[in-house]
Scaffold this motif. Sequence first.
Motif, mmCIF file in Angstrom:
data_model
loop_
_atom_site.group_PDB
_atom_site.id
_atom_site.type_symbol
_atom_site.label_atom_id
_atom_site.label_comp_id
_atom_site.label_asym_id
_atom_site.label_seq_id
_atom_site.Cartn_x
_atom_site.Cartn_y
_atom_site.Cartn_z
ATOM 1 N N ASP A 1 0.825 -1.214 0.000
ATOM 2 C CA ASP A 1 0.000 0.000 0.000
ATOM 3 C C ASP A 1 0.856 1.259 0.000
ATOM 4 O O ASP A 1 0.539 2.239 -0.680
ATOM 5 C CB ASP A 1 -0.920 0.004 1.228
ATOM 6 C CG ASP A 1 -1.839 -1.196 1.252
ATOM 7 O OD1 ASP A 1 -2.531 -1.429 0.245
ATOM 8 O OD2 ASP A 1 -1.850 -1.923 2.268
ATOM 9 N N HIS B 1 -4.687 4.194 -5.117
ATOM 10 C CA HIS B 1 -6.070 3.743 -4.928
ATOM 11 C C HIS B 1 -6.268 3.115 -3.551
ATOM 12 O O HIS B 1 -6.844 2.024 -3.433
ATOM 13 C CB HIS B 1 -6.455 2.745 -6.028
ATOM 14 C CG HIS B 1 -6.227 3.269 -7.413
ATOM 15 N ND1 HIS B 1 -7.015 4.253 -7.976
ATOM 16 C CD2 HIS B 1 -5.270 2.971 -8.335
ATOM 17 C CE1 HIS B 1 -6.574 4.526 -9.192
ATOM 18 N NE2 HIS B 1 -5.516 3.765 -9.431
ATOM 19 N N THR C 1 -7.959 2.372 -0.027
ATOM 20 C CA THR C 1 -9.317 2.430 0.517
ATOM 21 C C THR C 1 -9.375 3.486 1.619
ATOM 22 O O THR C 1 -8.337 3.934 2.128
ATOM 23 C CB THR C 1 -9.730 1.070 1.101
ATOM 24 O OG1 THR C 1 -8.876 0.775 2.224
ATOM 25 C CG2 THR C 1 -9.623 -0.039 0.057
ATOM 26 N N GLU C 2 -10.574 3.881 2.005
ATOM 27 C CA GLU C 2 -10.725 4.865 3.075
ATOM 28 C C GLU C 2 -10.105 4.360 4.377
ATOM 29 O O GLU C 2 -9.477 5.125 5.119
ATOM 30 C CB GLU C 2 -12.212 5.178 3.302
ATOM 31 C CG GLU C 2 -12.835 6.001 2.192
ATOM 32 C CD GLU C 2 -14.259 6.422 2.539
ATOM 33 O OE1 GLU C 2 -14.653 6.284 3.723
ATOM 34 O OE2 GLU C 2 -14.967 6.896 1.634
ATOM 35 N N GLU C 3 -10.253 3.075 4.638
ATOM 36 C CA GLU C 3 -9.697 2.492 5.857
ATOM 37 C C GLU C 3 -8.170 2.575 5.853
ATOM 38 O O GLU C 3 -7.546 2.975 6.851
ATOM 39 C CB GLU C 3 -10.133 1.029 5.984
ATOM 40 C CG GLU C 3 -9.562 0.331 7.216
ATOM 41 C CD GLU C 3 -9.898 -1.152 7.258
ATOM 42 O OE1 GLU C 3 -9.510 -1.801 8.260
ATOM 43 O OE2 GLU C 3 -10.509 -1.664 6.304
ATOM 44 N N LYS C 4 -7.560 2.232 4.728
ATOM 45 C CA LYS C 4 -6.100 2.283 4.647
ATOM 46 C C LYS C 4 -5.585 3.717 4.665
ATOM 47 O O LYS C 4 -4.528 4.001 5.238
ATOM 48 C CB LYS C 4 -5.624 1.550 3.389
ATOM 49 C CG LYS C 4 -5.814 0.037 3.483
ATOM 50 C CD LYS C 4 -5.287 -0.684 2.256
ATOM 51 C CE LYS C 4 -5.421 -2.196 2.429
ATOM 52 N NZ LYS C 4 -4.898 -2.954 1.286
ATOM 53 N N GLN C 5 -6.342 4.635 4.049
ATOM 54 C CA GLN C 5 -5.933 6.040 4.075
ATOM 55 C C GLN C 5 -5.978 6.579 5.499
ATOM 56 O O GLN C 5 -5.118 7.379 5.892
ATOM 57 C CB GLN C 5 -6.839 6.875 3.169
ATOM 58 C CG GLN C 5 -6.422 8.337 3.047
ATOM 59 C CD GLN C 5 -5.052 8.528 2.448
ATOM 60 O OE1 GLN C 5 -4.744 7.966 1.392
ATOM 61 N NE2 GLN C 5 -4.216 9.333 3.100
#
Length: 283
Positions: free
Chosen positions: A63, A186, A188-192
């Motif tokens: 990521d 790209h 995800t909101e969780e990873k961001q």
Amino acid sequence: MLRIAVQSKGRLYDETMLLLEEAGIKLNRGKRILLLSAKGFPVELLFLRDDDIPQSVANGVADIGIVGENEYVEKGGEARLVRRLGFSKCRLSLAIPKNEEYKGVEWFEGKTIATSYPEVLRAYLKQNGVNAALHVISGSVEIAPGIGLADAIFDIVSSGSTLVSNRLKEVEVVLPCEALLIANNHLTEEKQAILNELLFRFEAIQLAEGKKYVLLNAPKERLHEIIELLPGMRSPTITPLVDEGWISVQSVIAEKHFWEIIGKLKALGAEGILVLPIEKMIV
């Protein structure tokens, strides 16, 4: 879970692991494996060769990644640059045999240059209107002129000792480099959200670098002059003392100006000066 690609060995590995440790990320260390999880924070580390990190982040195998700027620029910018981390500083430079006379970049016209960074070098030569042949090799680039493979080299330089030992001299710095934090485009909101928390911790560490916390007692009548020396993050903390006419001052100063400022504070009557290291700083 956020997957971080990091270099598997070398100076960048050591400094990356230190940064993560200071950020409170405790790793489940054991036998050295490709993938290592953390305790108490939703990240895992993927250990890769440095030149594999940019593409691994770009295509989503990892990521985010911590990588040298030299590899990021060479492999293209498909992954986004998130933050400059300020450590593992070095440079990509052109070097030639020590006994050669050098008057400018035109020296490289018609020459053969050995390098592991052909894309960066091609762009530089084109920008300067120089036609040179590139001999692309990996590892031990610095020996190429000595064994007749090339007239010059283009490689990473840190202290310069490797150049000296191979009777070479650095003549052009093409790209100053440092460690970069890069990310997949790209997330995800969780990873961001996890990345944002990680960035918050990194920033607190970086803000504290090169700074000292200073406490001192001083005559109240010299307060204005002392404040000019100790601006602090916003302004210094001022506390009156029991002894009338005296105050306590607390502030933050840059370490590089430490002795200069301390000398001026003493000249203004400051006493009981206490200097403390700063681990983290949050603003």
